[in-house]
Write a protein that holds these residues in place. Structure first.
Motif, PDB file in Angstrom:
ATOM      1  N   ASP A 159      -0.053  -7.772  21.742  1.00  0.00           N
ATOM      2  CA  ASP A 159      -0.406  -7.756  23.250  1.00  0.00           C
ATOM      3  C   ASP A 159      -0.178  -6.438  23.954  1.00  0.00           C
ATOM      4  O   ASP A 159       0.271  -5.153  23.394  1.00  0.00           O
ATOM      5  CB  ASP A 159       0.049  -8.585  24.051  1.00  0.00           C
ATOM      6  CG  ASP A 159       2.016  -8.020  23.633  1.00  0.00           C
ATOM      7  OD1 ASP A 159       2.267  -6.940  23.979  1.00  0.00           O
ATOM      8  OD2 ASP A 159       2.291  -9.423  24.527  1.00  0.00           O
ATOM      9  N   GLU A 160      -0.790  -5.821  24.437  1.00  0.00           N
ATOM     10  CA  GLU A 160      -0.501  -4.582  25.523  1.00  0.00           C
ATOM     11  C   GLU A 160       1.288  -3.871  25.392  1.00  0.00           C
ATOM     12  O   GLU A 160       0.951  -2.896  24.800  1.00  0.00           O
ATOM     13  CB  GLU A 160      -1.419  -4.460  26.787  1.00  0.00           C
ATOM     14  CG  GLU A 160      -2.642  -4.678  26.921  1.00  0.00           C
ATOM     15  CD  GLU A 160      -3.512  -3.564  25.730  1.00  0.00           C
ATOM     16  OE1 GLU A 160      -3.596  -2.643  26.352  1.00  0.00           O
ATOM     17  OE2 GLU A 160      -3.612  -3.790  25.372  1.00  0.00           O
ATOM     18  N   GLN A 162       3.428  -4.722  23.645  1.00  0.00           N
ATOM     19  CA  GLN A 162       3.598  -3.892  21.387  1.00  0.00           C
ATOM     20  C   GLN A 162       2.766  -3.192  21.950  1.00  0.00           C
ATOM     21  O   GLN A 162       3.857  -2.560  20.696  1.00  0.00           O
ATOM     22  CB  GLN A 162       2.975  -5.762  21.365  1.00  0.00           C
ATOM     23  CG  GLN A 162       4.658  -6.542  21.539  1.00  0.00           C
ATOM     24  CD  GLN A 162       3.902  -7.783  21.002  1.00  0.00           C
ATOM     25  OE1 GLN A 162       3.044  -8.296  20.597  1.00  0.00           O
ATOM     26  NE2 GLN A 162       5.357  -8.893  20.867  1.00  0.00           N
TER      27      GLN A 162
END
Ligand code: UD1
Ligand code: CA
Length: 451
Positions: A159-160, A162
Motif C-alpha cells: 500500500d502507499e 509501505q
C-alpha cells in the motif's frame, strides 16, 4: 555453524536482449554466477546448489567449471523465487546447519556481509539482507518493528504507506535448512504476481512464534544486473573496487582508471602498472615487477623484477622468471622464459622454453604450428638468437649457441655452435645505378607519349 548455499539462476533475463542466459554475462572476465559463487565459497560452505532453468546446460557447465562440487538442479518453470529455492530441497536433504539464498544476477554481495548474516542467525530464526535504497523503485520493502522484521511486502502488493519505506529487500535470506523448506511448503501464490514468493518466509516464521531480522549492507553490494547498461555499471563498480584494493595493498598504478583487472588478478606489493594495461583471467604479477603501458596479459605469471611492455602481449601459459624482459610487440604463449631472458622487440614465442640470460633478437618467431600440430622450441642458456630468426619447431638450440640473423632454423643447433641458414650474399658492381637509369628512361618515355 555449517552453511550451504542456494543460488537462483533460472531466469531468462529478457531485458538483456541476449541469447546467453543472464547469469553467464561477464564482469571482469567471469560470469555473474561465478562472482556469486565466489562470495559463497569464502564461507567454506557444506553444499552449494545452483538452480538453473533458461540455458541450464550452459549454466551447469559454467558452475562446474568454477566448482566441480557444485550441484545444479532444474527449475523447468519459473513460478517464483520461493518455488525456485524449493527445487534445491532434495539436494540438501539431511544437511545440517543453515541455508543462505543468493541470486546469480547479484554478483557483489561481500563475504563479510554473508558472515554478518550468519552471525545474526544466533539471535533470530530468519535473517534477510536489506539496504537503504536511493530509489526504492519496485524492490520488496522491509517492514521493521524495532530490531525485528515483521514482513517483506512486494512492491506490487504494497500500500502507499509501505511503498514509502526505503529499506529494501536484496533477496538474500538465511535460515536453518529444515526450517527454510518447512516454511516454503506453506508459501502460496495468492498475490499480485501469482508467484510463490521467497519473501513470504519472515512473516510465516513470525506466525509460528519465531523471529526474523534484517542485516543491512551498502546498496552497491546488492546491485543486480537486468540490462546491458546495468552490466556496464557493474563492470565499472567492480573495476573501481579492484583499483582501490590494488592501491591499498601497495601496487603503484600511475593512471588507475585506465587499468582493467579480471576477477582473479593478483598483484604483489611494489609492483608497478603503467596506464592502459588490461588483465584477463588468471594473472599473477609478483612484487616489484613492472607492467608497462598498453600491455595485455592473461593466464600468465610475471616474477619479481621482470619488465613487460610497453605494448606486450602475454597469453595463457606465459611464465616469466625473475628479471626477464618482454618488450614492445612481443607475444608470449605457453612458454617459460627463465631468469634474465630478453625478448625486447617484435617477436612471437609460443610453446617454448628459453634458458637463462638468452637474448632473443628482434623479429624472431617460433614457428610452432604446422597447420595441424603444435611443436615445441627449446633454447638453452646464454644463447643469442639473431634478429629475424625463424625457429621451425620442433627444434632445439643449445647453450651459448648463436643463430645468424635472418636464419630459418630447421635442425637442432649444438651447444656453443653458430647456425647460419640463409642465402649467401652476392654483389654486382654498378648494377643498381644501371637499373635506376633504365627505369627512369622508361617512365619519361611513357610521360612524353601521353602529351
Ligand atoms: C526479488 C524479491 C524482491 C527484491 C528483489 C531484489 C521476491 C518475490 N522478490 O524481486 O523483494 O527486492 O528480488 O532484486 O523474491 N528466479 C528464479 N526462478 C524463479 C524466479 C526468479 O531462478 O522462478 C531468479 C531470477 O533469475 C533472479 C532472482 O531469482 O536471479 C530474482 O528474481 P526476480 O524475478 O528478478 O525477482 P524480483 O521481482 O526482482
Ligand atoms: Ca530482479
Amino acid at each position: 555453524m555449517t552453511v550451504s548455499f542456494v543460488i537462483l539462476a533460472a531466469g531468462q533475463g529478457t531485458r538483456m536482449q541476449s541469447d546467453l542466459p543472464k547469469v553467464l554475462h561477464k564482469v571482469a572476465g567471469a560470469p555473474l554466477l561465478v562472482h556469486a559463487m565466489q562470495s559463497a565459497a569464502a564461507l567454506d560452505p557444506e553444499r552449494l546448489v545452483v538452480v538453473a532453468g533458461h540455458g541450464a546446460e550452459e549454466v551447469t557447465k559454467a558452475a562446474q567449471d568454477y566448482d566441480p562440487d557444485a550441484q545444479v538442479v532444474l527449475q523447468t518453470e519459473q513460478l517464483g523465487t520461493g518455488h525456485a529455492v524449493q527445487q534445491a530441497q532434495e539436494a540438501l536433504e539431511g544437511v545440517a546447519g543453515d541455508v543462505i539464498v543468493l541470486y546469480g544476477d547479484t554478483p557483489f554481495v561481500q563475504p563479510e556481509t554473508l558472515q554478518a548474516m550468519a552471525d545474526a542467525r544466533k539471535t533470530h530464526d530468519v535473517v534477510v539482507l536489506g539496504f537503504e535504497a536511493r530509489d526504492p523503485g519496485r524492490y520488496g520493502r522491509l517492514v521493521m518493528d524495532g530490531g525485528d522484521l515483521t514482513e517483506i511486502v512486494e512492491y506490487k502488493d504494497a500500500d502507499e504507506a509501505q511503498r514509502a519505506i526505503t529499506l529494501c529487500n536484496s533477496g538474500v535470506v538465511a535460515a536453518d535448512r529444515a526450517l527454510m523448506f518447512d516454511l516454503l511448503a506453506e508459501v502460496g501464490n495468492d498475490n499480485a504476481s501469482g508467484e510463490f514468493y521467497l519473501t513470504d518466509i519472515p512473516a510465516l516464521a513470525r506466525a509460528r512464534g519465531l523471529t526474523a531480522t534484517a542485516v543491512t549492507c551498502d546498496e552497491a553490494e546488492t546491485l543486480g544486473v537486468n540490462t546491458r547498461a546495468q552490466l556496464a555499471e557493474a563492470e565499472a563498480f567492480f573495476q573501481s573496487r579492484m583499483r582501490a584494493e590494488a592501491l591499498e595493498t601497495g601496487v603503484t598504478l600511475t593512471a588507475p582508471d585506465t587499468v582493467h583487472f579480471a576477477y582473479d588478478t593478483i598483484i604483489g606489493r611494489d609492483a608497478e602498472v603503467e596506464p592502459n594495461v588490461v588483465f584477463g583471467p588468471g594473472v599473477t604479477v609478483e612484487s616489484g615487477a613492472r607492467i608497462r603501458a598498453f600491455s595485455h596479459l592473461e593466464g600468465c605469471h610475471v616474477s619479481r623484477g621482470a619488465v613487460v611492455g610497453p605494448y606486450a602481449r602475454l597469453r595463457p601459459g606465459a611464465e616469466l622468471a625473475e628479471h626477464s624482459h618482454v618488450g614492445n610487440f612481443v607475444e608470449v604463449k605457453n612458454a617459460i622464459l627463465h631468469e634474465g631472458v630478453k625478448a625486447n622487440h617484435l617477436t612471437y614465442i609460443g610453446d617454448a622454453e628459453v634458458g637463462e640470460k638468452t637474448n632473443i633478437g628482434a623479429g624472431t618467431i617460433t614457428c610452432n604450428y604446422d597447420g595441424v600440430f603444435k611443436h615445441r622450441t627449446t633454447i638453452g642458456k646464454r644463447a643469442f638468437i639473431g634478429s629475424n630468426t625463424m625457429l621451425v619447431a620442433p627444434v632445439t638450440v643449445g647453450d651459448e649457441a648463436m643463430t645468424a640473423s635472418g636464419s630459418v632454423i630447421t635442425k637442432d643447433v649444438g651447444d656453443g655452435a653458430l647456425a647460419l641458414s640463409r642465402a649467401a650474399q652476392t654483389e654486382k658492381p654498378g648494377m643498381a645505378r644501371k637499373l635506376m637509369d633504365m627505369l627512369r628512361a622508361k617512365k619519361k618515355k611513357q610521360q612524353d607519349g601521353a602529351v
